[in-house]
Design an enzyme around this catalytic site. Structure first.
Site, mmCIF file in Angstrom:
data_model
loop_
_atom_site.group_PDB
_atom_site.id
_atom_site.type_symbol
_atom_site.label_atom_id
_atom_site.label_comp_id
_atom_site.label_asym_id
_atom_site.label_seq_id
_atom_site.Cartn_x
_atom_site.Cartn_y
_atom_site.Cartn_z
ATOM 1 N N ARG A 123 -54.560 14.577 94.310
ATOM 2 C CA ARG A 123 -53.107 14.449 94.310
ATOM 3 C C ARG A 123 -52.509 14.883 92.982
ATOM 4 O O ARG A 123 -51.366 15.329 92.909
ATOM 5 C CB ARG A 123 -52.704 12.991 94.534
ATOM 6 C CG ARG A 123 -53.224 12.392 95.831
ATOM 7 C CD ARG A 123 -52.621 11.062 96.022
ATOM 8 N NE ARG A 123 -51.162 11.249 96.040
ATOM 9 C CZ ARG A 123 -50.356 10.351 96.549
ATOM 10 N NH1 ARG A 123 -50.874 9.233 97.014
ATOM 11 N NH2 ARG A 123 -49.073 10.536 96.571
ATOM 12 N N LYS A 131 -47.366 17.755 87.322
ATOM 13 C CA LYS A 131 -47.020 17.248 88.661
ATOM 14 C C LYS A 131 -45.689 16.504 88.625
ATOM 15 O O LYS A 131 -44.805 16.713 89.457
ATOM 16 C CB LYS A 131 -48.095 16.293 89.173
ATOM 17 C CG LYS A 131 -47.663 15.455 90.378
ATOM 18 C CD LYS A 131 -48.731 14.500 90.837
ATOM 19 C CE LYS A 131 -48.848 13.249 90.097
ATOM 20 N NZ LYS A 131 -47.937 12.163 90.462
ATOM 21 N N ASN A 132 -45.522 15.616 87.639
ATOM 22 C CA ASN A 132 -44.345 14.738 87.609
ATOM 23 C C ASN A 132 -43.072 15.433 87.139
ATOM 24 O O ASN A 132 -42.018 14.824 87.101
ATOM 25 C CB ASN A 132 -44.651 13.489 86.778
ATOM 26 C CG ASN A 132 -45.675 12.624 87.489
ATOM 27 O OD1 ASN A 132 -45.956 12.822 88.668
ATOM 28 N ND2 ASN A 132 -46.238 11.672 86.774
ATOM 29 N N ASP A 146 -49.842 6.100 82.626
ATOM 30 C CA ASP A 146 -50.699 7.013 83.399
ATOM 31 C C ASP A 146 -51.960 7.415 82.647
ATOM 32 O O ASP A 146 -52.775 8.167 83.175
ATOM 33 C CB ASP A 146 -49.912 8.266 83.793
ATOM 34 C CG ASP A 146 -48.770 7.953 84.752
ATOM 35 O OD1 ASP A 146 -47.906 8.822 84.952
ATOM 36 O OD2 ASP A 146 -48.735 6.830 85.285
ATOM 37 N N ARG A 157 -43.112 -1.605 92.969
ATOM 38 C CA ARG A 157 -42.319 -0.372 92.772
ATOM 39 C C ARG A 157 -41.019 -0.355 93.586
ATOM 40 O O ARG A 157 -40.809 0.542 94.426
ATOM 41 C CB ARG A 157 -43.172 0.858 93.058
ATOM 42 C CG ARG A 157 -44.416 0.915 92.176
ATOM 43 C CD ARG A 157 -45.217 2.157 92.349
ATOM 44 N NE ARG A 157 -44.580 3.302 91.717
ATOM 45 C CZ ARG A 157 -45.159 4.504 91.661
ATOM 46 N NH1 ARG A 157 -46.334 4.697 92.219
ATOM 47 N NH2 ARG A 157 -44.566 5.512 91.071
ATOM 48 N N ILE A 197 -46.013 -1.734 82.316
ATOM 49 C CA ILE A 197 -45.133 -1.018 83.246
ATOM 50 C C ILE A 197 -45.369 -1.440 84.700
ATOM 51 O O ILE A 197 -44.448 -1.812 85.410
ATOM 52 C CB ILE A 197 -45.316 0.513 83.099
ATOM 53 C CG1 ILE A 197 -45.120 0.947 81.644
ATOM 54 C CG2 ILE A 197 -44.357 1.268 84.039
ATOM 55 C CD1 ILE A 197 -43.710 0.750 81.107
ATOM 56 N N CYS A 250 -47.493 -0.039 97.068
ATOM 57 C CA CYS A 250 -48.357 0.844 96.266
ATOM 58 C C CYS A 250 -49.371 -0.045 95.571
ATOM 59 O O CYS A 250 -49.025 -1.144 95.138
ATOM 60 C CB CYS A 250 -47.501 1.596 95.250
ATOM 61 S SG CYS A 250 -48.440 2.592 94.124
ATOM 62 N N LEU A 306 -32.939 0.155 91.168
ATOM 63 C CA LEU A 306 -32.166 0.836 90.121
ATOM 64 C C LEU A 306 -31.632 2.183 90.614
ATOM 65 O O LEU A 306 -30.520 2.587 90.258
ATOM 66 C CB LEU A 306 -33.034 1.010 88.878
ATOM 67 C CG LEU A 306 -33.509 -0.292 88.216
ATOM 68 C CD1 LEU A 306 -34.556 -0.016 87.147
ATOM 69 C CD2 LEU A 306 -32.320 -1.068 87.625
HETATM 70 C C1 EPZ Z 1 -43.007 7.882 87.567
HETATM 71 O O1 EPZ Z 1 -42.948 6.950 88.662
HETATM 72 C C2 EPZ Z 1 -44.318 8.650 87.745
HETATM 73 N N1 EPZ Z 1 -44.328 9.305 89.037
HETATM 74 C C3 EPZ Z 1 -45.494 7.695 87.649
HETATM 75 O O2 EPZ Z 1 -46.697 8.476 87.674
HETATM 76 C C4 EPZ Z 1 -45.452 6.979 86.314
HETATM 77 O O3 EPZ Z 1 -46.467 6.018 86.276
HETATM 78 C C5 EPZ Z 1 -44.097 6.261 86.164
HETATM 79 O O4 EPZ Z 1 -43.024 7.206 86.304
HETATM 80 C C6 EPZ Z 1 -43.952 5.610 84.804
HETATM 81 O O5 EPZ Z 1 -44.139 6.523 83.779
HETATM 82 C C7 EPZ Z 1 -43.663 10.479 89.197
HETATM 83 O O6 EPZ Z 1 -43.001 10.986 88.330
HETATM 84 C C8 EPZ Z 1 -43.784 11.144 90.535
HETATM 85 P P1 EPZ Z 1 -40.590 4.126 87.230
HETATM 86 P P2 EPZ Z 1 -41.597 6.139 88.953
HETATM 87 O O7 EPZ Z 1 -39.428 4.084 88.147
HETATM 88 O O8 EPZ Z 1 -40.437 6.907 88.552
HETATM 89 C C9 EPZ Z 1 -39.808 -0.532 87.848
HETATM 90 C C10 EPZ Z 1 -48.854 9.142 88.335
HETATM 91 O O9 EPZ Z 1 -49.938 8.581 88.136
HETATM 92 N N2 EPZ Z 1 -38.652 -0.118 88.678
HETATM 93 O O10 EPZ Z 1 -40.375 4.693 85.883
HETATM 94 O O11 EPZ Z 1 -41.712 5.657 90.357
HETATM 95 C C11 EPZ Z 1 -41.142 -0.132 88.499
HETATM 96 O O12 EPZ Z 1 -41.553 -1.064 89.463
HETATM 97 C C12 EPZ Z 1 -47.621 8.300 88.755
HETATM 98 O O13 EPZ Z 1 -48.663 10.350 88.216
HETATM 99 C C13 EPZ Z 1 -37.809 -1.081 89.150
HETATM 100 O O14 EPZ Z 1 -37.993 -2.264 88.919
HETATM 101 O O15 EPZ Z 1 -41.789 4.894 87.956
HETATM 102 C C14 EPZ Z 1 -42.054 -0.050 87.298
HETATM 103 O O16 EPZ Z 1 -42.505 -1.324 86.990
HETATM 104 C C15 EPZ Z 1 -47.972 6.889 89.071
HETATM 105 N N3 EPZ Z 1 -36.754 -0.675 89.911
HETATM 106 C C16 EPZ Z 1 -41.124 0.478 86.203
HETATM 107 O O17 EPZ Z 1 -39.790 0.202 86.634
HETATM 108 C C17 EPZ Z 1 -36.508 0.652 90.205
HETATM 109 O O18 EPZ Z 1 -35.537 0.972 90.911
HETATM 110 C C18 EPZ Z 1 -41.261 1.961 85.910
HETATM 111 O O19 EPZ Z 1 -41.211 2.655 87.129
HETATM 112 C C19 EPZ Z 1 -37.397 1.603 89.702
HETATM 113 C C20 EPZ Z 1 -38.475 1.207 88.935
#
Ligand code: EPZ
Length: 420
Positions: free
Chosen positions: A398, A22-23, A306, A120, A328, A115, A124
């Site tokens: 989902r 999915k991701n 995850d 989230r 995370i 969320c 960045l």
């Molecule tokens: C991706 O989300 C995945 N989703 C998530 O999977 C997964 O949990 C996550 O990566 C971490 O591995 C998809 O790919 C669609 P991040 P993403 O930006 O990219 C902080 C599932 O269950 N952050 O890597 O949204 C954030 O708050 C889902 O399939 C900032 O602070 O996650 C978090 O604490 C859930 N500022 C950390 O970084 C930003 O601009 C990692 O988030 C972006 C993120």
């Protein structure tokens, strides 16, 4: 609304076919917005999130045609604006912003709301767009980005919890059509980011270093259509491996890629689970007592967040104390109280959950709160005595393709019913 009724206590046996990730599929579908030519993506999982992304691309003006486990997308003429009603359904849709900005030099996307697993923010992502020369503003619930020119730049994309997966994906997609070279430090190294880079390079992009913390993107004038097969879903594979361990079964994972699962398999082996490669499959089997392990979630190649909830479900069945620390997402313990309803003994202390495992679980009605929490409740229900009813399984749909059907083929007593 549907729920799952699970009669626990059956060791899972038989082979499970792992679906596409999915991701990886979501950002790859969004990347097709970078060209007006047709793209074909294969091994796309049949999930509601994938359908949502198809709807969003259609609303932007792309032709989207699903056929079996493939999708053909042609974004000939597109608009740069995606509204709240669409985006609110799926946070992952934020990854249309990079391709829109790259191709149209403008993008207006509704800000994804809150969320349950954490705040989230997307600071960045926006930092990366600004480094490329875009003007970014947030108004009326929309984030708008625009640029007369996008120019390659050096940037650091590390945040509170380290790298960002979709932030790296978004900036990488915008930078493909920028002038000059972009270097991203603290880039996410997840296999899904590597798969997206492979697709973009197949479209004519020049990306180097995918899979390492330093990404180099040399901008090109335009991209062309391409075909691509999505990688297998490592999170789905980990979920079935843990379900096999929780029920004391033996399950070959067909199509899984061991190279993406080192951290998970390493911890499962520490609990005493056997994991062997047999021909094209990876066979997971548990015979005998499990041992408690401590887990800390980290960006890839560390233990994936995850898989945290699913591993917690396994630790509730394991005699002894295990400590699970979530680094995370700041509130990704929604499953703790629901596991408690099945008789689990878990205490939360700051970012850690202390699991006192080994007491048999007993079936009860429980409520899914998010995608991976629902998978953990299914695993606990498969191991519990009696019947567990997992409500709101739309969360599960989902991210898991036909989970109840796949589990039934492994011998599970599970059925989908209308919520009572
Ligand atoms: C991706 O989300 C995945 N989703 C998530 O999977 C997964 O949990 C996550 O990566 C971490 O591995 C998809 O790919 C669609 P991040 P993403 O930006 O990219 C902080 C599932 O269950 N952050 O890597 O949204 C954030 O708050 C889902 O399939 C900032 O602070 O996650 C978090 O604490 C859930 N500022 C950390 O970084 C930003 O601009 C990692 O988030 C972006 C993120």
């Amino acid at each position: 609304m549907e729920s799952l009724l699970i009669k626990g206590g059956v060791p899972l046996c038989g082979e499970v076919q792992i679906s596409g990730a999915k991701n990886a599929a979501l950002p790859i579908m969004a990347a097709t917005l970078l060209t007006g030519e047709p793209c074909v993506i294969r091994r796309v999982p049949d999930l509601s999130d994938v359908k949502f992304m198809g709807e969003i691309l259609t609303c932007l003006g792309a032709e989207v045609r699903f056929q079996g486990d493939s999708v053909r997308i042609q974004a000939r003429k597109i608009s740069g604006s995606a509204d709240y009603d669409l985006v609110r359904k799926m946070r992952g849709s934020i990854c249309i912003m990079g391709p829109l900005l790259g191709r149209l030099r403008k993008a207006s996307v509704s800000l994804p709301g809150g969320c349950v697993i954490g705040a989230r923010p997307i600071n960045l992502h926006l930092k990366g767009f600004e480094a490329l020369g875009a003007r970014v503003m947030i108004e009326n619930g929309y984030v708008r980005a625009g640029a007369r020119r996008l120019v390659g730049a050096d940037m650091f994309l590390g945040g509170r919890a380290g790298s960002t997966v979709l932030g790296t994906a978004n900036v990488m997609m915008a930078a493909c059509l920028a002038e000059g070279v972009t270097t991203v430090e603290s880039a996410a190294c997840e296999p899904e980011v590597v798969d997206l880079a492979a697709f973009l390079n197949a479209m004519g992009a020049k990306i180097a270093g995918a899979g390492s913390p330093t990404l180099t993107i040399t901008g090109v004038k335009e991209l062309h259509g391409a075909e691509h097969e999505v990688i297998p879903d490592r999170i789905e594979a980990a979920t079935y491996a843990i379900a096999a361990a929780a029920t004391g079964g033996e399950v070959p994972l067909r199509g899984a890629r061991a190279g993406h699962l080192h951290a998970v398999f390493d911890k499962l082996r520490d609990t005493g689970v056997k994991i062997d490669r047999v021909g094209p499959a990876i066979v997971v089997r548990r015979h005998g007592r499990l041992k408690p392990v401590d887990i800390t979630t980290l960006p890839y190649a560390g233990f994936p967040t995850d898989v945290q909830a699913q591993m917690m479900a396994l630790m509730t069945l394991t005699p002894g104390i295990s400590i699970i620390t979530e680094r995370i997402f700041e509130s990704r313990f929604m499953h703790v109280s629901e596991l408690g309803r099945l008789g689990a003994d878990i205490e939360i202390e700051g970012p850690s959950a202390i699991v006192k495992g080994g007491k048999p679980l007993s079936g009860a009605p429980v409520m899914a709160s998010d995608l991976r929490a629902s998978a953990a409740l299914v695993i606990a229900g498969l191991a519990a005595r009696g019947t567990t009813q997992v409500n709101r399984v739309y969360h599960l749909d989902r991210g898991y393709e036909s989970m109840d059907a796949k589990l039934r083929r492994l011998g599970a007593r599970i059925e989908r019913v209308e919520e009572s």
